[in-house]
Design a protein around this motif. Structure first.
Motif, PDB file in Angstrom:
ATOM      1  N   SER A 147       0.873  -1.164   0.000  1.00 33.07           N
ATOM      2  CA  SER A 147       0.000   0.000   0.000  1.00 33.07           C
ATOM      3  C   SER A 147       0.920   1.227   0.000  1.00 33.07           C
ATOM      4  CB  SER A 147      -0.919  -0.031   1.229  1.00 33.07           C
ATOM      5  OG  SER A 147      -1.804   1.060   1.233  1.00 33.07           O
ATOM      6  N   VAL A 148       0.450   2.378   0.433  1.00 30.96           N
ATOM      7  CA  VAL A 148       1.305   3.569   0.447  1.00 30.96           C
ATOM      8  C   VAL A 148       2.428   3.381   1.465  1.00 30.96           C
ATOM      9  CG1 VAL A 148      -0.442   5.155  -0.398  1.00 30.96           C
ATOM     10  CG2 VAL A 148      -0.299   4.703   2.052  1.00 30.96           C
ATOM     11  N   ILE A 149       3.646   3.766   1.087  1.00 31.06           N
ATOM     12  CA  ILE A 149       4.834   3.558   1.912  1.00 31.06           C
ATOM     13  C   ILE A 149       5.249   4.876   2.549  1.00 31.06           C
ATOM     14  CG2 ILE A 149       7.232   2.786   1.924  1.00 31.06           C
ATOM     15  CD1 ILE A 149       6.611   1.124  -0.572  1.00 31.06           C
ATOM     16  N   PHE A 150       5.539   4.845   3.851  1.00 34.64           N
ATOM     17  CA  PHE A 150       5.969   6.059   4.542  1.00 34.64           C
ATOM     18  C   PHE A 150       7.233   5.795   5.341  1.00 34.64           C
ATOM     19  CE2 PHE A 150       3.672   3.893   7.867  1.00 34.64           C
ATOM     20  CZ  PHE A 150       4.225   4.315   9.061  1.00 34.64           C
ATOM     21  N   GLY A 151       7.914   6.861   5.727  1.00 33.91           N
ATOM     22  CA  GLY A 151       9.148   6.774   6.497  1.00 33.91           C
ATOM     23  C   GLY A 151      10.048   7.938   6.135  1.00 33.91           C
ATOM     24  N   ASN A 152      11.068   8.172   6.936  1.00 40.07           N
ATOM     25  CA  ASN A 152      11.982   9.293   6.683  1.00 40.07           C
ATOM     26  C   ASN A 152      12.547   9.210   5.271  1.00 40.07           C
ATOM     27  OD1 ASN A 152      14.005  11.259   6.718  1.00 40.07           O
ATOM     28  ND2 ASN A 152      14.472  10.882   8.862  1.00 40.07           N
ATOM     29  N   PRO A 153      12.285  10.212   4.431  1.00 42.89           N
ATOM     30  CA  PRO A 153      12.706  10.115   3.032  1.00 42.89           C
ATOM     31  C   PRO A 153      14.124  10.594   2.767  1.00 42.89           C
ATOM     32  CG  PRO A 153      11.408  12.090   3.323  1.00 42.89           C
ATOM     33  CD  PRO A 153      11.462  11.403   4.677  1.00 42.89           C
ATOM     34  N   TYR A 154      14.762  11.235   3.755  1.00 45.41           N
ATOM     35  CA  TYR A 154      16.113  11.768   3.572  1.00 45.41           C
ATOM     36  C   TYR A 154      16.216  12.588   2.283  1.00 45.41           C
ATOM     37  CZ  TYR A 154      17.280   8.590   7.366  1.00 45.41           C
ATOM     38  OH  TYR A 154      17.306   7.931   8.573  1.00 45.41           O
ATOM     39  N   GLY A 155      15.251  13.480   2.104  1.00 44.74           N
ATOM     40  CA  GLY A 155      15.297  14.398   0.971  1.00 44.74           C
ATOM     41  C   GLY A 155      14.675  13.890  -0.306  1.00 44.74           C
ATOM     42  N   LYS A 156      14.134  12.669  -0.291  1.00 47.13           N
ATOM     43  CA  LYS A 156      13.529  12.115  -1.498  1.00 47.13           C
ATOM     44  C   LYS A 156      12.001  12.229  -1.412  1.00 47.13           C
ATOM     45  CE  LYS A 156      17.398   8.864  -1.924  1.00 47.13           C
ATOM     46  NZ  LYS A 156      18.065   9.168  -0.646  1.00 47.13           N
ATOM     47  N   LEU A 157      11.319  11.754  -2.449  1.00 49.72           N
ATOM     48  CA  LEU A 157       9.863  11.814  -2.475  1.00 49.72           C
ATOM     49  C   LEU A 157       9.274  10.719  -1.586  1.00 49.72           C
ATOM     50  CD1 LEU A 157       9.188  12.427  -6.273  1.00 49.72           C
ATOM     51  CD2 LEU A 157       9.027  14.097  -4.424  1.00 49.72           C
ATOM     52  N   GLU A 158       8.251  11.089  -0.817  1.00 47.01           N
ATOM     53  CA  GLU A 158       7.618  10.142   0.104  1.00 47.01           C
ATOM     54  C   GLU A 158       6.209  10.619   0.409  1.00 47.01           C
ATOM     55  OE1 GLU A 158       6.744   9.259   4.502  1.00 47.01           O
ATOM     56  OE2 GLU A 158       7.265  11.147   3.505  1.00 47.01           O
ATOM     57  N   PHE A 159       5.320   9.701   0.678  1.00 46.39           N
ATOM     58  CA  PHE A 159       3.892   9.946   0.831  1.00 46.39           C
ATOM     59  C   PHE A 159       3.575  11.027   1.873  1.00 46.39           C
ATOM     60  CE2 PHE A 159       0.047   8.428   3.226  1.00 46.39           C
ATOM     61  CZ  PHE A 159      -0.900   8.784   2.280  1.00 46.39           C
ATOM     62  N   VAL A 160       4.074  10.875   3.092  1.00 47.01           N
ATOM     63  CA  VAL A 160       3.703  11.781   4.178  1.00 47.01           C
ATOM     64  C   VAL A 160       4.295  13.170   3.968  1.00 47.01           C
ATOM     65  CG1 VAL A 160       3.945  12.230   6.653  1.00 47.01           C
ATOM     66  CG2 VAL A 160       3.346   9.944   5.850  1.00 47.01           C
ATOM     67  N   THR A 161       5.551  13.254   3.559  1.00 49.06           N
ATOM     68  CA  THR A 161       6.156  14.573   3.361  1.00 49.06           C
ATOM     69  C   THR A 161       5.479  15.330   2.222  1.00 49.06           C
ATOM     70  OG1 THR A 161       7.901  13.519   2.049  1.00 49.06           O
ATOM     71  CG2 THR A 161       8.417  14.005   4.325  1.00 49.06           C
ATOM     72  N   MET A 162       4.980  14.608   1.222  1.00 49.36           N
ATOM     73  CA  MET A 162       4.245  15.278   0.150  1.00 49.36           C
ATOM     74  C   MET A 162       2.906  15.812   0.662  1.00 49.36           C
ATOM     75  SD  MET A 162       5.029  13.282  -3.421  1.00 49.36           S
ATOM     76  CE  MET A 162       4.569  11.644  -2.877  1.00 49.36           C
ATOM     77  N   LEU A 163       2.222  15.029   1.514  1.00 54.94           N
ATOM     78  CA  LEU A 163       0.971  15.515   2.086  1.00 54.94           C
ATOM     79  C   LEU A 163       1.217  16.717   3.000  1.00 54.94           C
ATOM     80  CD1 LEU A 163      -0.993  12.243   2.970  1.00 54.94           C
ATOM     81  CD2 LEU A 163      -1.250  13.728   0.982  1.00 54.94           C
ATOM     82  N   LYS A 164       2.284  16.667   3.756  1.00 54.88           N
ATOM     83  CA  LYS A 164       2.637  17.812   4.611  1.00 54.88           C
ATOM     84  C   LYS A 164       2.873  19.050   3.765  1.00 54.88           C
ATOM     85  CE  LYS A 164       6.295  19.537   7.700  1.00 54.88           C
ATOM     86  NZ  LYS A 164       6.711  20.657   6.824  1.00 54.88           N
ATOM     87  N   ARG A 165       3.685  18.899   2.736  1.00 51.17           N
ATOM     88  CA  ARG A 165       4.049  20.050   1.889  1.00 51.17           C
ATOM     89  C   ARG A 165       2.845  20.609   1.133  1.00 51.17           C
ATOM     90  NH1 ARG A 165       7.260  18.166  -3.117  1.00 51.17           N
ATOM     91  NH2 ARG A 165       5.110  17.624  -3.671  1.00 51.17           N
ATOM     92  N   ASP A 166       2.068  19.713   0.504  1.00 51.31           N
ATOM     93  CA  ASP A 166       1.020  20.162  -0.414  1.00 51.31           C
ATOM     94  C   ASP A 166      -0.319  20.446   0.257  1.00 51.31           C
ATOM     95  OD1 ASP A 166       2.839  19.852  -2.482  1.00 51.31           O
ATOM     96  OD2 ASP A 166       2.203  17.796  -2.930  1.00 51.31           O
ATOM     97  N   ILE A 167      -0.563  19.855   1.438  1.00 54.58           N
ATOM     98  CA  ILE A 167      -1.885  20.015   2.076  1.00 54.58           C
ATOM     99  C   ILE A 167      -1.784  20.639   3.464  1.00 54.58           C
ATOM    100  CG2 ILE A 167      -3.890  18.766   2.969  1.00 54.58           C
ATOM    101  CD1 ILE A 167      -3.616  16.808   0.662  1.00 54.58           C
TER     102      ILE A 167
END
Length: 312
Positions: A147-167
């Motif tokens: 399913s959707v994968i989350f975790g510290n992205p270390y500067g890369k694209l990731e589900f949660v950081t994108m939701l934080k940034r965009d929403i």
């Protein structure tokens, strides 16, 4: 084992590389010229520079290895640069599997995605086509469908950081999408977020498990959460209250119809379509086999976003 890793410089690939080393294996990564993430890798591993479309490069990558992990995938196409679902998620899987067989490399693990059997989008259709190729390939294959994968992205694209940034960081209310004209259960579709550490552990732990050969495993975290619950947990982790309002799905779909050809637009029509269908599954079968206690989707596991700068 010596393991050829395709798709090793991205978000999940970073964790696969580390997990392989932790288990005593030696990863050999395929690295494109000018890869923006490769210079950030500090672990000792082997690599082959070049492009997967070059047969000589691919042969060098596969020569003398014991297993292959194919982790290449995209969420959006860029046909002008030759980046398409058909090439990356099907044709190159077929080519890699054929060359692995030629090199007497029998172990092959494929990263797929939960929900591909729905066949709603080119993303899903090409992932499923790659899966269907493997049973006749002569390889000892295993497929994972997270399913959707989350975790510290270390500067890369990731589900949660994108939701934080965009929403969450946006000054606008968070959208609770719904289908149809009336707001019936807005934001009620569910996902099963799975931690990237658990995903990587499954891939690496099953390398030498014959009982996982010729099998497909779903990878979902221990919670099935609605879209609204996911946004609420992210906001709570940041110590914020976020206004949320029902939004009919046709509104962002119309915008995406006009704008999703531009890389800066945050979501494509196909992503919206897949999102609204939900993405729930269980990882219990493979977690039990590999003795993994999966991470929950909560403030503790999301603390990596608290250290990231925001705008809201």
């Amino acid at each position: 084992m010596k393991v050829a890793l395709l798709g090793g410089t991205g978000f999940v690939g970073h964790y696969l590389t580390e997990k392989l080393l932790q288990h005593g294996h030696m990863p050999r990564l395929l690295v494109r010229e000018g890869s923006p993430h490769f210079s950030k890798q500090t672990q000792p591993f082997e690599w082959v520079r070049g492009d997967i479309e070059d047969n000589k490069t691919l042969r060098r990558l596969l020569t003398g290895v014991d297993a292959v992990i194919y982790n290449i995938g995209i969420l959006r196409e860029n046909p002008s640069k030759g980046i398409t679902f058909e090439k990356l998620q099907y044709e190159w899987v077929v080519k890699t599997a054929e060359l692995a067989n030629d090199q007497q490399v029998k172990r092959f693990i494929l990263m797929s995605a939960n929900g591909v059997e729905l066949g709603l989008t080119p993303y899903q259709k090409t992932k499923l086509a790659a899966e269907k190729h493997l049973p006749g390939s002569g390889l000892d294959w295993t497929v994972f469908r997270p399913s959707v994968i989350f975790g510290n992205p270390y500067g890369k694209l990731e589900f949660v950081t994108m939701l934080k940034r965009d929403i969450i960081d946006s000054p606008l209310p968070a959208p609770l999408f719904y289908e149809g004209l009336l707001p019936s259960n807005p934001g009620g579709f569910q996902l099963s977020p799975v931690h990237v550490e658990d995903v990587a552990e499954c891939f690496v732990s099953c390398l030498d498990k014959p009982e996982t050969f010729s099998d497909i495993y779903t990878l979902g975290g221990p919670q099935n959460l609605t879209w609204k619950e996911i946004l609420t947990i992210i906001a709570d982790t940041l110590g914020r209250r976020k206004l949320m309002l029902p939004v009919p799905a046709f509104a962002p779909t119309l915008a995406a119809t006009a704008l999703d050809r531009f890389p800066w637009f945050p979501i494509s029509r196909d992503q919206i379509r897949m999102l609204l269908k939900g993405n729930i599954c269980s990882g219990e079968r493979i977690f039990n086999l590999c003795d993994i206690q999966p991470h929950s989707f909560d403030k503790e596991t999301l603390n990596y976003i608290a250290a990231q700068p925001g705008e809201g």
